[in-house]
Design a protein around this motif. Sequence first.
Motif, PDB file in Angstrom:
ATOM      1  N   ASP A 176       0.779  -1.153   0.053  1.00  0.00           N
ATOM      2  CA  ASP A 176       0.027  -0.007   0.011  1.00  0.00           C
ATOM      3  C   ASP A 176       0.871   1.205   0.014  1.00  0.00           C
ATOM      4  O   ASP A 176       0.674   2.369   0.748  1.00  0.00           O
ATOM      5  N   TRP A 177       1.795   1.357  -0.978  1.00  0.00           N
ATOM      6  CA  TRP A 177       2.629   2.450  -0.919  1.00  0.00           C
ATOM      7  C   TRP A 177       2.093   3.607  -1.387  1.00  0.00           C
ATOM      8  O   TRP A 177       1.182   3.602  -2.354  1.00  0.00           O
ATOM      9  N   GLY A 178       2.546   4.541  -0.887  1.00  0.00           N
ATOM     10  CA  GLY A 178       2.077   6.058  -1.651  1.00  0.00           C
ATOM     11  C   GLY A 178       2.904   6.211  -2.871  1.00  0.00           C
ATOM     12  O   GLY A 178       3.940   5.712  -2.971  1.00  0.00           O
ATOM     13  N   GLN A 179       2.678   7.586  -3.413  1.00  0.00           N
ATOM     14  CA  GLN A 179       3.520   8.057  -4.424  1.00  0.00           C
ATOM     15  C   GLN A 179       4.984   8.422  -4.324  1.00  0.00           C
ATOM     16  O   GLN A 179       5.537   8.575  -5.252  1.00  0.00           O
ATOM     17  N   GLY A 180       5.226   8.857  -2.917  1.00  0.00           N
ATOM     18  CA  GLY A 180       6.508   9.356  -2.705  1.00  0.00           C
ATOM     19  C   GLY A 180       6.357  11.104  -2.549  1.00  0.00           C
ATOM     20  O   GLY A 180       5.649  11.675  -3.288  1.00  0.00           O
TER      21      GLY A 180
END
Length: 119
Positions: free
Chosen positions: A108-112
């Motif tokens: 569930d990574w964000g876009q950074g």
Amino acid sequence: QVQLRESGGGVVQPGGSLRLSCAASGGISTTYAMGWLRQAPGKEREFVAGLLWSGAGPWYGNSVEGRFTISRDRAKNTMYLQMNSLAPDDTAVYYCATKRVKGADWSDWGQGTQVTVSS
């Protein structure tokens, strides 16, 4: 499924501070770990800080211990990373992510969000 969005990055001078935010949509179980990781060009991805959504923790990577503080606001479904005494080596893209099961990969990574420490 959790959707994450990081914000708060930018350009800061050495010795300065930034606070990153990670806003989550969707339910976050109290059993989840939430963390900040970063990656600079040409370098390995590095663990920065993490906690359990229940409030257990926090824990920090050695390179940021004593300078960064992770926190969360469950009511706002938001996690924060307060970064102080920033140095050029802190320059990286910072990501928030979840770890749903102990020993699992981050998911569930964000876009950074880009953090650049430069004079």
